[in-house]
Motif scaffolding. Structure first.
Motif, PDB file in Angstrom:
ATOM      1  N   GLY A  50      18.120   3.676  57.020  1.00 25.21           N
ATOM      2  CA  GLY A  50      18.044   4.722  56.036  1.00 25.21           C
ATOM      3  C   GLY A  50      18.983   5.681  55.731  1.00 25.21           C
ATOM      4  O   GLY A  50      18.751   6.620  55.174  1.00 25.21           O
ATOM      5  N   ALA A  51      20.128   4.682  55.394  1.00 22.84           N
ATOM      6  CA  ALA A  51      20.891   5.792  54.432  1.00 22.84           C
ATOM      7  C   ALA A  51      20.871   5.248  53.172  1.00 22.84           C
ATOM      8  O   ALA A  51      21.273   6.169  52.513  1.00 22.84           O
ATOM      9  N   VAL A  53      16.740   5.085  52.113  1.00 23.39           N
ATOM     10  CA  VAL A  53      16.552   7.269  52.258  1.00 23.39           C
ATOM     11  C   VAL A  53      17.417   8.518  52.095  1.00 23.39           C
ATOM     12  O   VAL A  53      16.379   9.098  51.382  1.00 23.39           O
ATOM     13  N   GLN A  54      17.771   8.518  52.918  1.00 27.49           N
ATOM     14  CA  GLN A  54      19.011   9.641  53.054  1.00 27.49           C
ATOM     15  C   GLN A  54      19.322   9.786  51.847  1.00 27.49           C
ATOM     16  O   GLN A  54      19.456  11.149  51.133  1.00 27.49           O
ATOM     17  N   LYS A  75      13.799   0.812  49.411  1.00 24.84           N
ATOM     18  CA  LYS A  75      13.605   2.027  49.981  1.00 24.84           C
ATOM     19  C   LYS A  75      14.280   3.079  49.075  1.00 24.84           C
ATOM     20  O   LYS A  75      13.129   4.043  49.036  1.00 24.84           O
ATOM     21  N   ARG A  78      12.753   2.904  45.729  1.00 21.81           N
ATOM     22  CA  ARG A  78      11.282   3.532  45.525  1.00 21.81           C
ATOM     23  C   ARG A  78      11.149   4.567  45.403  1.00 21.81           C
ATOM     24  O   ARG A  78      10.448   5.532  44.718  1.00 21.81           O
ATOM     25  N   ILE A  79      11.994   5.507  46.572  1.00 19.68           N
ATOM     26  CA  ILE A  79      12.731   7.043  46.269  1.00 19.68           C
ATOM     27  C   ILE A  79      12.238   7.869  45.143  1.00 19.68           C
ATOM     28  O   ILE A  79      11.901   8.848  44.084  1.00 19.68           O
ATOM     29  N   HIS A 119      17.880  -3.045  58.053  1.00 13.05           N
ATOM     30  CA  HIS A 119      17.621  -1.306  59.072  1.00 13.05           C
ATOM     31  C   HIS A 119      17.575  -2.266  60.062  1.00 13.05           C
ATOM     32  O   HIS A 119      17.611  -3.612  60.904  1.00 13.05           O
TER      33      HIS A 119
END
Lengths: 119, 283
Positions: A50-51, A53-54, A75, A78-79, A119
């Motif tokens: 999740g790096a 994502v952060q 991911k 997408r954000i 992941h």
């Protein structure tokens, strides 16, 4: 306008890191005063998962409008895309080089993630 | 008694031993349930041709966000150690593939905007082959959440004298999950340097789990004494030695049972069965 550049170090002379979420530093460039501000991303870079994502949440939180990086995973992309942040991938050279390339309009915006999820 | 058939090294004959042991024990009148816990590549069914009475999906809980209730306060994203939730100024994004199902997000949400949703991780099938009860899991391709499916497979086995758990190879989470469901571990190895190395890992693991164990030396052609020495060093009993026979490979290639392919192999399996029946392990 604020840009975030994935970087191997805190200075404009440091090299762009090919990774976005796991780059040791995220350097913010503000075109209004041409200033550079370094954010230590080493805690995120060490995450088991999740790096991206952060890092993407950090970018959105800072109100940046674009990200300059080597690659960007699905991911994070997408954000960033859903938040209206443009991702410019394939950046090389120094942070300064990447910013100049952006200024000159030499960068092409990414339309989909260009790295696989890990992941 | 719940017996896990494990090994460090892959390809030592776990499934061969598990299937042989299960069918022989069932033939002796024991109520036996065999669980194929190697959900990443289940293959015990190939040797048993079981009839499945039930096939159902196995799911894990993941957060479902009700956008109309969410005010993007970010408490869920802050709590999540696995970064499965991203909270943005105008939306909350969930990455179910990162979620480990702890449920913290729906506990912490002050607006009850998060409820437990489901995500399929694989399929559970249960049935029987003759008097032998059988269950197996099959993990969805690309899935990383292995333990919940193994737990579902083991959960099918309740009323049996013996539950035999055919474990995955290695010493990682899937193996630990399987061993936690066992009272005793049979570690299948082979008399090679690689077999010895990985048996040492499996002995370390079972020791740390406090699980009683014994060793089966498969393909025991007497070529290398390493595993025997290791067992002597660690004070671990060699329960049985199964000889190397070409007939076993031929039988397995046709989906046949090793225990029926060769009398000496059958004798090795029988000695394992006797050793296990002699064990006094609390159930």
């Amino acid at each position: 306008m604020k840009l975030i550049i994935a970087s191997s170090g805190p200075r404009p002379a440091d090299r762009v890191d090919p990774r976005f979420g796991r780059a040791p530093y995220l350097v913010q460039y503000d075109s209004a005063d041409e200033s550079f501000t370094a954010l230590d991303n080493s805690a995120q870079a060490a995450l088991a998962q999740g790096a991206g994502v952060q890092a993407a949440q950090t970018v959105v939180g800072l109100g940046a409008e674009a990200v300059l990086t080597g690659r960007c995973g699905p991911k994070a992309f997408r954000i960033l895309a859903e938040s209206g942040v443009t991702v410019y991938a394939g950046c090389t050279g120094t942070v300064q080089d990447a910013v100049e390339a952006w200024h000159d309009g030499r960068l092409e915006a990414l339309t989909a993630a260009n790295a696989r999820a890990h992941h | 008694m719940r017996i896990a058939i494990a090994s460090g090294k892959g390809g030592t004959g776990k499934t061969t031993v598990a299937v042989g042991l299960a069918t022989m024990a069932a033939r002796q009148g024991l109520g036996v349930h065999l669980c194929d816990c190697d959900v990443e590549e289940p293959n015990a069914h190939l040797f048993l041709a079981p009839t499945f009475d039930s096939v159902r999906p196995v799911t894990v809980a993941v957060p479902a966000v009700d956008a109309s209730r969410c005010d993007h306060c970010g408490q869920c994203a802050e709590l999540c150690e696995f970064n499965a939730i991203a909270c943005l100024p105008d939306r909350t994004v969930v990455f179910p593939e990162l979620c480990h199902g702890c449920g913290g997000c729906w506990q912490v949400c002050p607006r009850a905007a998060i409820t437990p949703g489901t995500r399929p991780i694989g399929e559970l099938a249960s049935g029987h082959a003759g008097s032998l009860a059988f269950s197996r899991g099959r993990l969805r391709v690309g899935e990383t959440r292995v333990p919940p499916l193994i737990e579902a497979v083991m959960g099918c086995a309740r009323e049996a004298d013996w539950v035999i758990l055919d474990a995955p190879p290695g010493t990682g989470c899937p193996v630990v999950t399987t061993l936690l469901g066992a009272d005793y571990a049979v570690l299948v190895t082979e008399p090679t340097p690689f077999g010895r190395h990985d048996l040492a890992l499996a002995l370390d693991l079972t020791h740390r789990l406090g699980l009683p164990r014994g060793v089966v030396i498969n393909r025991d052609d007497g070529g290398d004494n390493g595993v025997v020495e290791l067992c002597a060093d660690r004070g671990v009993e060699v329960l049985a030695r199964i000889p190397f026979r070409r007939a076993v490979a031929e039988a397995c290639a046709e989906g046949g049972l090793a225990s029926e392919a060769d009398p000496a192999v059958a004798a090795g399996m029988q000695s394992l069965l006797r050793a296990l029946r002699a064990l006094e392990v609390p159930t």
